[in-house]
Design a protein around this motif. Structure first.
Motif, PDB file in Angstrom:
ATOM      1  N   LEU A 186     -43.706 -10.879  -2.995  1.00 48.02           N
ATOM      2  CA  LEU A 186     -42.474 -11.619  -3.282  1.00 48.02           C
ATOM      3  C   LEU A 186     -41.242 -10.761  -3.010  1.00 48.02           C
ATOM      4  N   THR A 187     -41.295  -9.499  -3.399  1.00 46.05           N
ATOM      5  CA  THR A 187     -40.160  -8.594  -3.204  1.00 46.05           C
ATOM      6  C   THR A 187     -39.841  -8.432  -1.718  1.00 46.05           C
ATOM      7  N   ILE A 188     -40.886  -8.257  -0.913  1.00 43.29           N
ATOM      8  CA  ILE A 188     -40.686  -8.082   0.534  1.00 43.29           C
ATOM      9  C   ILE A 188     -40.120  -9.363   1.145  1.00 43.29           C
ATOM     10  N   ALA A 189     -40.689 -10.517   0.750  1.00 44.15           N
ATOM     11  CA  ALA A 189     -40.210 -11.798   1.288  1.00 44.15           C
ATOM     12  C   ALA A 189     -38.772 -12.069   0.878  1.00 44.15           C
ATOM     13  N   MET A 190     -38.431 -11.737  -0.366  1.00 45.73           N
ATOM     14  CA  MET A 190     -37.055 -11.939  -0.836  1.00 45.73           C
ATOM     15  C   MET A 190     -36.074 -11.074  -0.058  1.00 45.73           C
ATOM     16  N   ASP A 191     -36.494  -9.845   0.238  1.00 47.02           N
ATOM     17  CA  ASP A 191     -35.643  -8.951   1.021  1.00 47.02           C
ATOM     18  C   ASP A 191     -35.405  -9.519   2.415  1.00 47.02           C
ATOM     19  N   LYS A 192     -36.461 -10.085   3.024  1.00 45.69           N
ATOM     20  CA  LYS A 192     -36.324 -10.714   4.344  1.00 45.69           C
ATOM     21  C   LYS A 192     -35.387 -11.920   4.271  1.00 45.69           C
ATOM     22  N   MET A 193     -35.619 -12.775   3.274  1.00 46.21           N
ATOM     23  CA  MET A 193     -34.817 -13.997   3.157  1.00 46.21           C
ATOM     24  C   MET A 193     -33.353 -13.697   2.882  1.00 46.21           C
ATOM     25  N   ALA A 194     -33.087 -12.622   2.164  1.00 47.29           N
ATOM     26  CA  ALA A 194     -31.700 -12.256   1.854  1.00 47.29           C
ATOM     27  C   ALA A 194     -30.906 -11.928   3.117  1.00 47.29           C
ATOM     28  N   LYS A 195     -31.621 -11.564   4.180  1.00 45.40           N
ATOM     29  CA  LYS A 195     -30.954 -11.212   5.438  1.00 45.40           C
ATOM     30  C   LYS A 195     -30.891 -12.373   6.423  1.00 45.40           C
ATOM     31  N   ARG A 196     -31.491 -13.509   6.063  1.00 41.85           N
ATOM     32  CA  ARG A 196     -31.518 -14.656   6.967  1.00 41.85           C
ATOM     33  C   ARG A 196     -30.205 -15.440   6.876  1.00 41.85           C
ATOM     34  N   PRO A 197     -29.742 -16.006   8.011  1.00 37.61           N
ATOM     35  CA  PRO A 197     -28.473 -16.773   8.015  1.00 37.61           C
ATOM     36  C   PRO A 197     -28.658 -18.206   7.502  1.00 37.61           C
ATOM     37  N   LEU A 198     -28.965 -18.325   6.210  1.00 34.16           N
ATOM     38  CA  LEU A 198     -29.148 -19.630   5.573  1.00 34.16           C
ATOM     39  C   LEU A 198     -28.002 -19.849   4.592  1.00 34.16           C
ATOM     40  N   TYR A 199     -27.315 -20.984   4.720  1.00 32.35           N
ATOM     41  CA  TYR A 199     -26.152 -21.293   3.892  1.00 32.35           C
ATOM     42  C   TYR A 199     -26.423 -22.599   3.143  1.00 32.35           C
ATOM     43  N   ILE A 200     -26.391 -22.533   1.798  1.00 32.29           N
ATOM     44  CA  ILE A 200     -26.739 -23.695   0.985  1.00 32.29           C
ATOM     45  C   ILE A 200     -25.536 -24.150   0.175  1.00 32.29           C
ATOM     46  N   ASP A 201     -25.191 -25.418   0.316  1.00 33.78           N
ATOM     47  CA  ASP A 201     -24.156 -26.051  -0.504  1.00 33.78           C
ATOM     48  C   ASP A 201     -24.865 -26.978  -1.477  1.00 33.78           C
ATOM     49  N   GLU A 202     -24.724 -26.726  -2.782  1.00 30.86           N
ATOM     50  CA  GLU A 202     -25.462 -27.502  -3.765  1.00 30.86           C
ATOM     51  C   GLU A 202     -24.580 -28.504  -4.502  1.00 30.86           C
ATOM     52  N   SER A 203     -23.499 -28.958  -3.860  1.00 32.89           N
ATOM     53  CA  SER A 203     -22.656 -29.996  -4.455  1.00 32.89           C
ATOM     54  C   SER A 203     -23.486 -31.260  -4.671  1.00 32.89           C
ATOM     55  N   SER A 204     -23.400 -31.822  -5.873  1.00 34.63           N
ATOM     56  CA  SER A 204     -24.200 -33.021  -6.174  1.00 34.63           C
ATOM     57  C   SER A 204     -23.525 -34.293  -5.690  1.00 34.63           C
ATOM     58  N   SER A 205     -22.251 -34.191  -5.317  1.00 40.04           N
ATOM     59  CA  SER A 205     -21.522 -35.348  -4.798  1.00 40.04           C
ATOM     60  C   SER A 205     -20.684 -34.892  -3.614  1.00 40.04           C
ATOM     61  N   LEU A 206     -20.782 -35.617  -2.517  1.00 38.15           N
ATOM     62  CA  LEU A 206     -20.133 -35.169  -1.289  1.00 38.15           C
ATOM     63  C   LEU A 206     -19.741 -36.371  -0.446  1.00 38.15           C
ATOM     64  N   THR A 207     -18.507 -36.385   0.042  1.00 41.67           N
ATOM     65  CA  THR A 207     -18.082 -37.435   0.967  1.00 41.67           C
ATOM     66  C   THR A 207     -18.287 -36.947   2.390  1.00 41.67           C
ATOM     67  N   ILE A 208     -18.272 -37.872   3.328  1.00 44.66           N
ATOM     68  CA  ILE A 208     -18.445 -37.492   4.730  1.00 44.66           C
ATOM     69  C   ILE A 208     -17.279 -36.616   5.179  1.00 44.66           C
ATOM     70  N   ALA A 209     -16.072 -36.877   4.647  1.00 45.54           N
ATOM     71  CA  ALA A 209     -14.905 -36.061   5.006  1.00 45.54           C
ATOM     72  C   ALA A 209     -15.067 -34.630   4.491  1.00 45.54           C
ATOM     73  N   GLN A 210     -15.571 -34.481   3.264  1.00 48.62           N
ATOM     74  CA  GLN A 210     -15.787 -33.145   2.706  1.00 48.62           C
ATOM     75  C   GLN A 210     -16.850 -32.386   3.483  1.00 48.62           C
ATOM     76  N   LEU A 211     -17.927 -33.085   3.841  1.00 54.70           N
ATOM     77  CA  LEU A 211     -18.987 -32.435   4.613  1.00 54.70           C
ATOM     78  C   LEU A 211     -18.469 -31.968   5.962  1.00 54.70           C
ATOM     79  N   ARG A 212     -17.673 -32.833   6.617  1.00 57.19           N
ATOM     80  CA  ARG A 212     -17.086 -32.458   7.913  1.00 57.19           C
ATOM     81  C   ARG A 212     -16.258 -31.196   7.776  1.00 57.19           C
ATOM     82  N   SER A 213     -15.425 -31.168   6.743  1.00 56.91           N
ATOM     83  CA  SER A 213     -14.534 -30.030   6.528  1.00 56.91           C
ATOM     84  C   SER A 213     -15.333 -28.739   6.306  1.00 56.91           C
ATOM     85  N   LYS A 214     -16.346 -28.821   5.449  1.00 56.84           N
ATOM     86  CA  LYS A 214     -17.144 -27.630   5.144  1.00 56.84           C
ATOM     87  C   LYS A 214     -17.900 -27.131   6.369  1.00 56.84           C
TER      88      LYS A 214
END
Length: 494
Positions: A268-296
């Motif tokens: 798990l430690t090795i995998a977490m270290d690998k994942m920490a370097k990956r270009p993954l961007y997560i937005d966890e907004s529970s409510s989102l409009t199409i305009a907001q998504l476009r902007s982000k």
């Protein structure tokens, strides 16, 4: 007076840069990476640069003789204008000259935009949100390479297609054109997830839509190509738990409760270290409009040019712009969202994957495999999507049927039958950890439809290709997590 001085300065800078290209055609590639034809202020310079682009596309030398001949053939500019270019001393600091021309071009476009803003704000028929979205789109276009979009002549389209075919031929891969989906046969149908496409993945609850897209994006981020995820349903930490379970082959339940031995913890430690370097961007907004998504997404794409894919989990949790009332309001809203996602995919030149719920009518049919008519709340999704995939697992319904039998026996007070049914159910769950699954390709704008048989590895929440002989001319993406200490962690294959 200051304006005239500025124009004269740009005139000399443009002449110097074009003279440098004619003196050394190797410079052209560097210039072409940064400047479009429209970035040049003077029409004669635009025409010379256009001819240089044309010669490059035709693998013809870019020098004074060839450029002059092509200009004369087109009768594009007076001979004296070209003579002035040749009389200009070539410059050495190419980068500084490119920067000055680009800077002047952006300023001219910003001045035009300022005038356009004044016009838009005086238009009483437009909402402020629409005006802001329009302005943001224009600003993004100015900050993006090659943002100007105009009519393309058929000759230009043919030349671009020829370059694409040459690139694919050199790659030597006759299957994968876009991003690897992670599934060999799905790649054969779709050629991967391609730039500008809207891909919809639909399924009934509990089929594993989220797990499927997490498996798919792993192949992209492992190549250090960026992925943006808009998780409206699940916190970012839960998504990461699922990805780590899939990568390390540690059961998800064990991860959630922290039941890990030393070997698992090391994995798990090795995998977490690998994942920490990956270009993954997560937005966890529970409510989102199409305009907001476009902007982000536009802001992220500007900040991270290597962004190659975006995922929305899931489409029906998004909101449109403005207030709608009455019958059909939600359908109109979903139509706006699906059309907005398709437009955004084309603007950003990335594939966008949108997860979608399906209508309950699926449950009433004997064959519960989804169809296009099952897409929830709008036929516009079917119209806008380039690819529509349905995820189906027969075991989900078999499990549900077993539970209903147990519940019925309990209601009827048949304790012995309840015990037998529960024991059979638990035994089946223990033995049946790998379940068959299907990816149904219901729509494929640029290819065939069909069904891809895969399997679901329940303990690790992981979809996998079924074991098949290696197919010719196909090299699957390596998505392994490896350790320098082979005694601690084995190679993990998704």
């Amino acid at each position: 007076m200051k304006n005239n001085d500025s124009s004269a300065q740009i005139l000399n800078i443009e002449r110097g840069l074009i003279a440098a290209i004619l003196f050394d055609e190797e410079i052209f590639s560097e210039v072409n990476d940064s400047l479009a034809i429209e970035d040049f202020l003077y029409p004669s310079h635009q025409k010379i640069y256009d001819v240089c682009c044309e010669l490059k596309a035709q693998n013809t030398p870019i020098n004074a003789d060839f450029v002059r001949a092509r200009l004369q053939e087109k009768k594009a500019i007076p001979d004296e204008d070209f003579a002035q270019i040749l009389a200009t001393s070539p410059i050495a600091n190419i980068e500084a000259y490119i920067k000055e021309i680009k800077n002047a071009s952006i300023k001219r476009n910003l001045a035009k935009l300022a005038m356009n803003i004044a016009t838009l704000t005086n238009d009483t028929s437009l909402q402020s949100e629409d005006i802001l979205d329009n302005i943001e789109k224009e600003v993004y276009a100015l900050s993006s390479k090659g943002a100007q979009v105009d009519f393309k002549h058929s000759k230009q389209v043919v030349l671009e297609m020829l370059e694409s075919i040459k690139e694919l031929k050199e790659r030597g891969n006759n299957i994968l054109v876009g991003l690897d989906t992670g599934f060999m046969r799905l790649n054969r149908y779709t050629t991967g997830f391609n730039a500008g496409e809207l891909i919809v993945i639909g399924a009934r609850p509990s089929m594993g839509k989220t797990a499927l897209f997490l498996n798919m994006i792993q192949h992209t981020i492992n190549r250090n190509e960026g992925v943006a995820v808009f998780s409206l349903e699940m916190p970012a930490t839960h998504l990461m738990q699922r990805m780590l379970s899939s990568l390390t082959s540690i059961p998800l339940h064990d991860l959630r409760v922290g039941r890990l031995d030393d070997v698992s913890l090391e994995k798990l430690t090795i995998a977490m270290d690998k994942m920490a370097k990956r270009p993954l961007y997560i937005d966890e907004s529970s409510s989102l409009t199409i305009a907001q998504l476009r902007s982000k997404l536009r802001k992220l794409k500007t900040k991270e040019p290597n962004l190659k894919m975006a995922v929305i989990d899931y489409l029906q949790l998004m909101r449109g712009s403005g207030l709608r009332r009455g019958d059909g309001a939600r359908q109109e809203e979903i139509s706006e969202i699906s059309r907005g996602l398709k437009t955004l995919a084309r603007d950003l030149e990335i594939p966008i994957i949108a997860l979608s719920q399906l209508n309950r009518v699926v449950e009433t049919r004997e064959d519960k495999r989804p169809m296009l008519s099952d897409l929830r709340e709008s036929g516009a999704i079917e119209q806008d999507a380039d690819v529509i995939l349905f995820l189906y697992r027969d075991d989900v319904y078999a499990r549900r049927a077993d539970r209903e039998k147990i519940a019925k026996a309990k209601r009827e007070g048949k304790d012995d039958e309840v015990k037998k049914l529960e024991e059979a159910f638990l035994a089946r769950e223990r033995e049946h950890t790998i379940e068959p699954a299907e990816i149904i390709i219901a729509k494929n704008r640029n290819g065939e439809t069909g069904t891809v048989d895969i399997q679901f590895n329940k303990p690790f929440i992981r979809f996998e290709d079924k074991e098949k002989p290696q197919e010719l001319n196909y090299a699957p993406t390596d998505t392994r997590i490896e350790s320098d200490n082979s005694d601690v962690i084995e190679t993990i294959q998704i």
